[in-house]
Design an enzyme around this catalytic site. Structure first.
Site, short mmCIF file in Angstrom:
data_model
loop_
_atom_site.label_atom_id
_atom_site.label_comp_id
_atom_site.label_asym_id
_atom_site.label_seq_id
_atom_site.Cartn_x
_atom_site.Cartn_y
_atom_site.Cartn_z
N HIS A 1 0.87 -1.10 14.83
CA HIS A 1 -0.12 -0.05 14.60
C HIS A 1 -1.41 -0.42 15.33
O HIS A 1 -1.83 -1.58 15.31
CB HIS A 1 -0.50 0.03 13.12
CG HIS A 1 0.53 0.63 12.23
ND1 HIS A 1 1.11 1.85 12.47
CD2 HIS A 1 1.06 0.20 11.05
CE1 HIS A 1 1.95 2.12 11.48
NE2 HIS A 1 1.94 1.14 10.62
N GLU B 1 8.05 1.41 4.39
CA GLU B 1 7.57 0.65 5.55
C GLU B 1 7.65 -0.83 5.20
O GLU B 1 7.46 -1.20 4.05
CB GLU B 1 6.10 1.02 5.84
CG GLU B 1 5.50 0.26 7.01
CD GLU B 1 4.00 0.54 7.21
OE1 GLU B 1 3.33 1.00 6.26
OE2 GLU B 1 3.51 0.29 8.31
N TYR C 1 9.27 1.81 10.06
CA TYR C 1 9.39 2.90 9.09
C TYR C 1 10.86 3.23 8.94
O TYR C 1 11.60 3.31 9.93
CB TYR C 1 8.65 4.15 9.56
CG TYR C 1 7.15 4.01 9.47
CD1 TYR C 1 6.52 3.94 8.23
CD2 TYR C 1 6.38 3.94 10.61
CE1 TYR C 1 5.15 3.81 8.14
CE2 TYR C 1 4.99 3.81 10.53
CZ TYR C 1 4.39 3.74 9.29
OH TYR C 1 3.04 3.61 9.20
N HIS D 1 4.71 7.35 2.58
CA HIS D 1 5.47 6.10 2.47
C HIS D 1 4.79 5.11 1.54
O HIS D 1 3.59 5.23 1.26
CB HIS D 1 5.67 5.44 3.84
CG HIS D 1 4.42 4.87 4.46
ND1 HIS D 1 3.65 5.57 5.35
CD2 HIS D 1 3.81 3.66 4.31
CE1 HIS D 1 2.63 4.82 5.74
NE2 HIS D 1 2.69 3.65 5.12
N HIS E 1 -6.00 -1.88 4.09
CA HIS E 1 -5.87 -0.73 3.20
C HIS E 1 -5.03 -1.02 1.98
O HIS E 1 -4.02 -1.70 2.03
CB HIS E 1 -5.35 0.52 3.93
CG HIS E 1 -4.00 0.38 4.56
ND1 HIS E 1 -3.51 -0.77 5.09
CD2 HIS E 1 -3.03 1.29 4.75
CE1 HIS E 1 -2.31 -0.57 5.59
NE2 HIS E 1 -1.98 0.67 5.38
N HIS F 1 0.85 -1.20 0.00
CA HIS F 1 0.00 0.00 0.00
C HIS F 1 0.88 1.25 0.00
O HIS F 1 2.10 1.15 0.13
CB HIS F 1 -0.92 0.01 1.23
CG HIS F 1 -0.18 0.10 2.53
ND1 HIS F 1 0.17 -1.00 3.28
CD2 HIS F 1 0.30 1.17 3.23
CE1 HIS F 1 0.81 -0.62 4.37
NE2 HIS F 1 0.91 0.69 4.36
FE LIG Z 1 1.61 1.95 5.90
#
Ligand SMILES: [Fe+2]
Length: 314
Positions: free
Chosen positions: A252, A271, A261, A220, A206, A150
């Protein structure tokens, strides 16, 4: 079916040799093409299309464009109509404009980011093949990321001036491209201002995310790894190679992903993202994070936002 998944990102890099050392040596991608303009094309071992990353030589870091793959060629015409009906101009570019791809539809998101839809990209195949395949290739290098997962784009957000490109992108992705909203951050005194959104077309939390900031940019792109162990080993490999890490392995709250990151040598943030989080489905209730708990949404353990995470992007 419409949009299937993220297809590729095109990043600008300041030093191509250093960039290749990073994306090939540290992340474990392979070079799969180049063109006369000096762009280099790369894929990860578990991907089957020819590339998911284009590196373009430049004197300025950042993202040139992002592209998503649709299932059928006819989806391109249908989505072009939907995007134009929404009020956004679309340019059809012929096959080969996106190298190794068929015709594509090009437009800008309400936030200004350049966006392509395409249906066909040259096939390359997974490194393990498709007949009695091994679970992973023995000759992999570095962190051996599986695939581009993503990207997160920064969109202009200034409620005092009435500017909210996060909200505009959310509306556009939903109405014109049939993306679903998995999670959102709502801010302001009444908690009614969308400040971030995680949206999907596949079944992961996502395929694209938008976060509000001072000006539009690239935050990112993330590459998939299997497990927490793989994330830890990836961080080890980054340390061995003196990669600049922004945030060491963490979880997260938003998406439940395991993350690191870090920056490529040009300063573009990457990431590594592991864990499928949860099964995202169109009828899943939207998850909302409040301004007070935003820190925990991003970095679940500490609950504190790292200043560089929100302020530094290309
Ligand atoms: Fe991400």
């Amino acid at each position: 079916m419409g949009v299937m998944r993220i297809g590729h990102v095109n990043l600008r890099v300041l030093d191509m040799d250093a960039a290749l050392g990073h994306y090939i040596g540290v992340l474990g991608m392979s070079k799969t093409g180049e063109d006369e303009a000096g762009n280099i094309y790369l894929k990860a071992w578990d991907e089957w299309d020819r590339y998911s990353l284009i590196l373009s030589p430049s004197d300025r870091a950042g993202m040139n464009h992002i592209a998503y793959k649709v299932e059928h060629d006819s989806d391109l015409d249908a989505l072009r109509q939907r995007v134009e009906d929404y009020g956004i101009a679309v340019e059809e570019v012929p096959a080969g404009t996106l190298q190794y791809c068929g015709r594509a539809m090009k437009f800008n998101l309400p936030s200004g980011h350049e966006f392509y839809l395409y249906a066909q990209k040259e096939f390359a195949g997974k490194a393990v093949g498709v007949t009695n395949p091994d679970p992973w290739p023995q000759n992999r290098t570095g962190a051996a990321v599986h695939w581009l997962d993503h990207a997160l784009l920064i969109c202009e957000l200034n409620p005092e001036k009435g500017i909210n490109k996060v909200a505009e992108n959310m509306d556009f992705m939903k109405k014109a491209l049939d993306f679903y909203l998995a999670e959102q951050v709502m801010v302001g005194p009444d908690g009614d201002i969308p400040a971030a959104a995680w949206m999907f077309r596949s079944s992961t939390p996502h395929d694209i995310a938008f976060v509000g900031g001072e000006k539009m940019g690239f935050h990112h792109c993330a590459f998939f790894l299997d497990s927490w162990d793989d994330v830890l080993k990836a961080a080890d490999i980054m340390a061995m190679n003196k990669v600049r890490i922004d945030v060491t392995p963490q979880r997260h709250g938003i998406t439940r992903g395991y993350t690191i990151y870090f920056f490529d040598p040009s300063g573009n943030r990457n990431e590594t993202f592991a864990g499928l989080g949860y099964l995202a489905q169109p009828d899943m209730p939207v998850i909302t994070w409040t301004e007070q708990e935003l820190g925990r949404g991003i970095f679940y353990h500490t609950g504190e936002l790292v200043p560089s995470f929100t302020d530094v992007y290309t």
